[in-house]
Design a protein around this motif. Structure first.
Motif, PDB file in Angstrom:
ATOM      1  N   THR A   1       0.927  -0.980  -0.338  1.00 44.29           N
ATOM      2  CA  THR A   1       0.017  -0.191   0.337  1.00 44.29           C
ATOM      3  C   THR A   1       0.993   1.228   0.080  1.00 44.29           C
ATOM      4  OG1 THR A   1      -0.017   0.182   2.408  1.00 44.29           O
ATOM      5  CG2 THR A   1      -1.424  -1.876   1.584  1.00 44.29           C
ATOM      6  N   VAL A   2      -0.140   2.463  -0.247  1.00 43.21           N
ATOM      7  CA  VAL A   2       1.080   3.805  -1.397  1.00 43.21           C
ATOM      8  C   VAL A   2       0.157   4.122  -0.574  1.00 43.21           C
ATOM      9  CG1 VAL A   2       3.157   2.492  -2.410  1.00 43.21           C
ATOM     10  CG2 VAL A   2       1.157   3.551  -2.981  1.00 43.21           C
TER      11      VAL A   2
ATOM     12  N   ASN B   1      13.387  -3.996  -5.003  1.00 47.03           N
ATOM     13  CA  ASN B   1      11.694  -4.068  -4.852  1.00 47.03           C
ATOM     14  C   ASN B   1      11.239  -3.345  -4.908  1.00 47.03           C
ATOM     15  OD1 ASN B   1      11.127  -6.884  -3.838  1.00 47.03           O
ATOM     16  ND2 ASN B   1      12.230  -6.087  -1.845  1.00 47.03           N
ATOM     17  N   PHE B   2      10.685  -2.657  -6.429  1.00 43.48           N
ATOM     18  CA  PHE B   2      10.305  -1.965  -6.486  1.00 43.48           C
ATOM     19  C   PHE B   2       8.823  -1.544  -7.219  1.00 43.48           C
ATOM     20  CE2 PHE B   2      12.274  -3.261  -9.455  1.00 43.48           C
ATOM     21  CZ  PHE B   2      11.713  -3.307 -11.225  1.00 43.48           C
ATOM     22  N   GLY B   3       7.756  -0.010  -6.974  1.00 41.32           N
ATOM     23  CA  GLY B   3       6.548  -0.442  -8.171  1.00 41.32           C
ATOM     24  C   GLY B   3       6.099   1.142  -8.233  1.00 41.32           C
TER      25      GLY B   3
ATOM     26  N   TYR C   1       5.947   4.691  -4.504  1.00 44.55           N
ATOM     27  CA  TYR C   1       6.808   4.280  -3.662  1.00 44.55           C
ATOM     28  C   TYR C   1       8.258   5.258  -3.925  1.00 44.55           C
ATOM     29  CZ  TYR C   1       5.081   0.079  -2.517  1.00 44.55           C
ATOM     30  OH  TYR C   1       3.550  -1.081  -2.104  1.00 44.55           O
ATOM     31  N   GLU C   2       8.804   5.861  -2.438  1.00 43.71           N
ATOM     32  CA  GLU C   2       9.528   7.193  -2.626  1.00 43.71           C
ATOM     33  C   GLU C   2      10.889   6.372  -3.776  1.00 43.71           C
ATOM     34  OE1 GLU C   2      10.098   8.828   0.959  1.00 43.71           O
ATOM     35  OE2 GLU C   2       7.685  10.064   1.267  1.00 43.71           O
ATOM     36  N   LYS C   3      11.177   5.278  -2.622  1.00 42.91           N
ATOM     37  CA  LYS C   3      12.641   4.728  -3.170  1.00 42.91           C
ATOM     38  C   LYS C   3      12.137   3.106  -3.618  1.00 42.91           C
ATOM     39  CE  LYS C   3      14.352   7.766  -1.507  1.00 42.91           C
ATOM     40  NZ  LYS C   3      15.524   8.963  -2.443  1.00 42.91           N
ATOM     41  N   MET C   4      13.250   2.292  -3.634  1.00 36.59           N
ATOM     42  CA  MET C   4      14.030   1.094  -3.823  1.00 36.59           C
ATOM     43  C   MET C   4      13.385   0.561  -2.927  1.00 36.59           C
ATOM     44  SD  MET C   4      15.986  -0.246  -7.146  1.00 36.59           S
ATOM     45  CE  MET C   4      15.078   1.151  -8.596  1.00 36.59           C
TER      46      MET C   4
ATOM     47  N   SER D   1      10.297   3.263   1.635  1.00 40.00           N
ATOM     48  CA  SER D   1       9.817   4.707   1.786  1.00 40.00           C
ATOM     49  C   SER D   1      10.699   5.937   2.296  1.00 40.00           C
ATOM     50  CB  SER D   1       9.104   5.094   3.458  1.00 40.00           C
ATOM     51  OG  SER D   1       9.887   4.940   3.944  1.00 40.00           O
ATOM     52  N   GLY D   2      12.106   5.101   1.774  1.00 36.91           N
ATOM     53  CA  GLY D   2      12.899   5.420   1.977  1.00 36.91           C
ATOM     54  C   GLY D   2      14.273   5.017   3.315  1.00 36.91           C
TER      55      GLY D   2
END
Length: 376
Positions: A264-265, A316-318, A321-324, A358-359
């Motif tokens: 969730t973001v 992981n990324f999508g 999202y702020e960061k991987m 979130s970094g």
């Protein structure tokens, strides 16, 4: 106390006496087992805090006792464990009596993965740190000359057979039993080429997972979970090189990956009207893509000592999202083969959880200890 310790040691070395093999005509029976014991110290740092721990996982997690019964071209396998009381149970039919042409029905290990190396954390094998995990699932699998096709049933009642059936804000299906199966079966494919010098495996998997919003403010959504990858081992005399690489999406749903915590973001629903799967508090569901690589090296000395070193990396990324969310792992161990059935493996390992989606820095683990194994 000394007498107790002596008795335990003697019992450990006497285990192979209890291995049973029986044969009468076309009927064969074989009782086998694997017993593990480990002790590892872990120092952890994350989110500004540190901790120390000492414990054991593999005795409960991986020890097993199994029996294989066969008659002609048909065999049945059953394995019992402690953490997972019924680990594997399946029937194998060898078509035409061939070892390379068969049909498997039951709960067995999934095929769309390749891992190796790391023994701490109950054989973590760099899972979430560059490799994908296999699982024990109900399935029907067909094999022919190195090629395998499996239809895997992710959930059929009971946690032993279940994939990830709960995610932040969602429940898989309706959480009750309107259907026998909580999710549709998924498909896995693999092909393995094997010689004395090289084992090379390519694999892939696909499954569809229907999620429902618990708060009933959003429509249901299907998440597509899949992977494609390769792995193998190349042998150079007494040395070997292990490797894997893969790409996929939503792999936590098939329990092949778990190092990210939420899909969730935060969003602004008014500016993102095309997204149909919203949660409360201004968040939405998001697909998570993943990729990983890992490599390991080892060498055997005098058929007794096998030092190994390896490293792996997963990201992981999508969208949104702020960061991987990435992670890095490395291990150094040495398998010391005391005799044909008893080995000790001291190991040190390092896990850097790097940053979350979130970094925020997640910290790292330093692990040191040893594992003993009895295989009969």
């Amino acid at each position: 106390m000394k007498k107790v310790l002596f008795s335990l040691i003697m019992a450990l070395f006497a285990v192979p006496v209890f291995a049973v093999e029986f044969e009468s005509g076309d009927f064969k029976a074989n009782i086998y087992g694997e017993i593990y014991g480990d002790a590892f110290y872990t120092y952890s740092e994350g989110y500004g805090e540190s901790s120390n721990s000492f414990g054991s996982q593999t005795f409960v997690g991986s020890s097993l006792l199994g029996i294989e019964l066969s008659y002609g071209n048909v065999s049945g396998t059953f394995e019992a464990g402690l953490g997972d009381p019924v680990r594997r149970y399946f029937l194998t039919y060898r078509i035409g009596g061939s070892e390379d042409h068969y049909l498997v029905v039951g709960r067995d290990t999934t095929i769309a993965a390749y891992s190796f190396g790391m023994v701490s954390n109950d054989f973590q094998a760099l899972n979430d740190l560059g490799t994908l995990a296999d699982n024990r699932r109900l399935q029907i699998r067909y094999g022919l000359n190195g090629f395998e096709l499996a239809v895997v049933i992710p959930s059929l009642g009971g946690a032993w057979n279940a994939d990830n059936t709960d995610d932040t804000g969602y429940k898989l299906g309706d959480g009750v039993s309107n259907s026998v199966f909580n999710v549709l079966p998924r498909v896995e494919l693999a092909y393995t080429y094997a010689t004395d010098a090289l084992e090379f495996k390519v694999f892939g998997a696909y499954g569809a997972y229907m999620y429902s919003d618990n708060s009933k403010i959003a429509s249901d959504k299907v998440f597509h979970s899949y992977n494609v990858g390769f792995g193998g081992q190349a042998n150079f005399g007494n040395s070997f090189l292990q490797f894997t690489g893969w790409y996929g999406a939503n792999l936590d749903l098939m329990d092949a990956l778990s190092n990210y915590q939420s899909r969730t973001v935060s969003i602004d629903p008014l500016n993102n009207k095309k997204i149909s799967m919203f949660l409360e508090n201004g968040t939405k569901a998001e697909n998570i893509q993943s990729a990983g690589v890992a490599i390991g090296l080892g060498h055997t000395f005098n058929e007794k000592y096998t030092p190994q070193i390896g490293v792996g990396y997963t990201l992981n990324f999508g969208d949104g999202y702020e960061k991987m969310d990435d992670s890095l792992g490395a291990y150094l161990n040495c398998v010391i083969q005391i005799n044909d059935w008893f080995a000790i493996t001291p190991e040190i390992a390092y896990i850097n959880k790097m940053q979350d989606s979130s970094g925020a820095k997640e910290g790292y683990d330093f692990i040191a200890g040893a594992m003993a194994s009895v295989v009969f």
